[in-house]
Design a protein around this motif. Structure first.
Motif, PDB file in Angstrom:
ATOM      1  N   LEU A  81      -1.793   0.553  -0.853  1.00 40.33           N
ATOM      2  CA  LEU A  81      -3.052   0.217  -0.188  1.00 40.33           C
ATOM      3  C   LEU A  81      -3.447   1.327   0.796  1.00 40.33           C
ATOM      4  CD1 LEU A  81      -5.230  -1.942  -0.042  1.00 40.33           C
ATOM      5  CD2 LEU A  81      -3.876  -3.096   1.714  1.00 40.33           C
ATOM      6  N   GLU A  84       3.253  -2.156  -2.527  1.00 33.30           N
ATOM      7  CA  GLU A  84       1.832  -2.510  -2.472  1.00 33.30           C
ATOM      8  C   GLU A  84       1.224  -2.108  -1.128  1.00 33.30           C
ATOM      9  OE1 GLU A  84       0.711  -6.398  -3.896  1.00 33.30           O
ATOM     10  OE2 GLU A  84       2.216  -6.292  -5.483  1.00 33.30           O
ATOM     11  N   VAL A 137      -4.397  -2.349  -6.637  1.00 32.32           N
ATOM     12  CA  VAL A 137      -3.352  -1.980  -5.669  1.00 32.32           C
ATOM     13  C   VAL A 137      -1.982  -2.023  -6.341  1.00 32.32           C
ATOM     14  CG1 VAL A 137      -2.194  -2.651  -3.521  1.00 32.32           C
ATOM     15  CG2 VAL A 137      -4.703  -2.694  -3.660  1.00 32.32           C
TER      16      VAL A 137
END
Length: 133
Positions: A91, A87, A75
């Protein structure tokens, strides 16, 4: 069966709720380049055969990885490769792309893909496995 380019991108676009196909393509390119670095041999070739040719080439000529990345590091690496990504957004991108990849792969190939990857990738593919003994 190989997914057509338009069908693959439209699936990623819908799952990622992207405004444009360009955003979906950017996510697909980065995620598949990183994924390709973690798959080897026949598994990578079999998955590539089920993807549109353009994306198959990205999977088959991946970024170089010195070690398998744990899902959390995957990620972070995705976020680093997508301009302006966090992040959290990475994701989201990973989920949109890998769930589409999982559909293209089918259950048997996906099981073999997950076997090659560090634990926890099942969730990134949108296919959480039961890990209870």
């Amino acid at each position: 069966m190989t997914l057509r380019w338009e069908a693959f991108l439209e699936a990623v676009r819908g799952r990622g709720k992207y405004d444009t196909a360009v955003e979906a393509e950017r996510a697909a390119r980065v995620v598949l380049a990183l994924l390709g670095a973690h798959l080897v041999g026949q598994i990578r070739a079999q998955l590539a055969a089920r993807l549109p040719e353009h994306l198959a080439l990205i999977l088959l000529n991946p970024l170089q990885a010195t070690e398998p990345l744990a899902p959390e590091r995957f990620v972070r690496a995705t976020a680093a490769w997508i301009e302006g990504a966090s992040e959290t957004t990475a994701l989201w991108d990973i989920g949109a792309v890998l769930s589409t990849v999982a559909d293209a792969a089918g259950e048997d190939l996906l099981r073999r893909i997950l076997f090659q990857l560090p634990p926890g990738y099942d969730i990134l593919f949108g296919r959480p496995q039961d890990h209870t003994p």
